[in-house]
Write a protein that holds these residues in place. Structure first.
Motif, mmCIF file in Angstrom:
data_model
loop_
_atom_site.group_PDB
_atom_site.id
_atom_site.type_symbol
_atom_site.label_atom_id
_atom_site.label_comp_id
_atom_site.label_asym_id
_atom_site.label_seq_id
_atom_site.Cartn_x
_atom_site.Cartn_y
_atom_site.Cartn_z
ATOM 1 N N PHE A 13 0.835 -1.206 0.000
ATOM 2 C CA PHE A 13 0.000 0.000 0.000
ATOM 3 C C PHE A 13 0.873 1.260 0.000
ATOM 4 O O PHE A 13 0.597 2.232 -0.715
ATOM 5 N N GLU A 14 1.934 1.259 0.808
ATOM 6 C CA GLU A 14 2.814 2.429 0.887
ATOM 7 C C GLU A 14 3.549 2.664 -0.428
ATOM 8 O O GLU A 14 3.774 3.814 -0.829
ATOM 9 N N THR A 15 3.920 1.589 -1.107
ATOM 10 C CA THR A 15 4.555 1.708 -2.422
ATOM 11 C C THR A 15 3.585 2.316 -3.425
ATOM 12 O O THR A 15 3.945 3.183 -4.231
ATOM 13 N N LYS A 17 0.971 4.213 -2.656
ATOM 14 C CA LYS A 17 0.755 5.617 -2.278
ATOM 15 C C LYS A 17 1.921 6.495 -2.742
ATOM 16 O O LYS A 17 1.723 7.594 -3.270
ATOM 17 N N SER A 18 3.140 5.996 -2.569
ATOM 18 C CA SER A 18 4.337 6.756 -2.987
ATOM 19 C C SER A 18 4.342 7.016 -4.489
ATOM 20 O O SER A 18 4.741 8.089 -4.948
ATOM 21 N N ALA A 19 3.885 6.018 -5.255
ATOM 22 C CA ALA A 19 3.828 6.175 -6.708
ATOM 23 C C ALA A 19 2.837 7.278 -7.087
ATOM 24 O O ALA A 19 3.080 8.061 -8.012
ATOM 25 N N ILE A 20 1.728 7.354 -6.362
ATOM 26 C CA ILE A 20 0.734 8.385 -6.627
ATOM 27 C C ILE A 20 1.272 9.763 -6.247
ATOM 28 O O ILE A 20 1.082 10.739 -6.982
ATOM 29 N N LEU A 21 1.966 9.855 -5.133
ATOM 30 C CA LEU A 21 2.557 11.131 -4.709
ATOM 31 C C LEU A 21 3.575 11.621 -5.743
ATOM 32 O O LEU A 21 3.640 12.818 -6.043
ATOM 33 N N GLU A 22 4.346 10.692 -6.279
ATOM 34 C CA GLU A 22 5.324 11.050 -7.309
ATOM 35 C C GLU A 22 4.613 11.515 -8.583
ATOM 36 O O GLU A 22 5.063 12.464 -9.239
ATOM 37 N N ILE A 100 -4.577 15.355 0.456
ATOM 38 C CA ILE A 100 -5.718 14.487 0.130
ATOM 39 C C ILE A 100 -5.290 13.027 0.124
ATOM 40 O O ILE A 100 -5.952 12.155 0.701
ATOM 41 N N VAL A 101 -4.163 12.754 -0.521
ATOM 42 C CA VAL A 101 -3.676 11.372 -0.620
ATOM 43 C C VAL A 101 -3.225 10.847 0.742
ATOM 44 O O VAL A 101 -3.501 9.693 1.096
ATOM 45 N N GLN A 102 -2.542 11.681 1.508
ATOM 46 C CA GLN A 102 -2.047 11.246 2.820
ATOM 47 C C GLN A 102 -3.175 10.923 3.781
ATOM 48 O O GLN A 102 -2.987 10.157 4.740
#
Length: 218
Positions: A13-15, A17-22, A100-102
């Motif tokens: 999930f964190e991977t 989420k990180s991809a979306i933040l990038e 929003i994503v966090q």
């Protein structure tokens, strides 16, 4: 075994989420540094410079000569001024989308991240506010310097007439067209980002439901 599976799921999930933040950062960088900046900076060709063309057309119509060196200088200053809001826009959009994503967490193990059209409404409203403030400031400074493009021999009535015309053009047609084009660029980038998040979510769910990594730990 169950604890191990939960840890793997959280890492997954964190991977995700990180991809979306990038993606948010990349999407915003292109919007500000390329899309919006291209509309505010000096056009690549003089023939594309609508403000300069307006000046020269009016000068020709009124049979006067302009100080083109001074004209180029104040136009360069004007466009540099307009671009001063770019970093503020970048930070505003990036920070708000990241928040929003966090706010999505995966404590229940069944959460996916979504970006909706409504999520961009207040962000885009504030972007427009920043742009309007920058345009107001830049327009005022530019209009004050228009006098410098005229030769001393230019009749005052001709000078005043041209200044009036240019001012109306800058505050009206020019600014309206820039804002319309920026709105289109923003809409395209918002839609693109929404679709990117959907695609990343589909990949996340596919891996979660089909990967041997998770099945082998059940």
């Amino acid at each position: 075994m169950e604890d191990t599976l939960e840890k793997i799921k959280m890492q997954h999930f964190e991977t995700y989420k990180s991809a979306i933040l990038e993606s948010i950062r990349n999407n915003t960088n292109v919007l500000t540094d390329e899309d919006i900046t291209s509309l505010l900076k000096k056009p690549p060709l003089d023939s594309m410079d609508v403000i300069k063309s307006r000046f020269l057309t009016l000068a020709k119509k009124n049979k006067i000569i302009l100080n083109t060196e001074s004209l180029s200088k104040i136009l360069d200053e004007y466009r540099k001024n307009l671009q001063k809001c770019i970093n503020k826009i970048k930070k505003l959009r990036t920070d708000n989308l990241i928040i929003i994503v966090q706010n999505f967490d995966n404590k229940n193990g069944d959460v996916v991240i979504k970006l909706l059209k409504k999520d961009f409404n207040s962000i885009n409203k504030n972007i427009r506010k920043l742009l309007k403030e920058q345009f107001t400031n830049s327009n005022e400074q530019f209009i004050k310097k228009i006098n410098t493009v005229f030769l001393e021999s230019t009749p005052s009535e001709v000078k005043n007439k041209i200044i009036s015309d240019i001012t109306k053009f800058i505050l009206g047609t020019y600014q309206k067209q820039i804002f319309e084009n920026i709105d289109i660029k923003i809409l395209i980038k918002d839609t693109t980002l929404i679709n990117i998040v959907k695609e990343q979510t589909e990949r996340y769910l596919f891996t979660l439901n089909n990967s041997r990594l998770f099945k082998d730990n059940i």
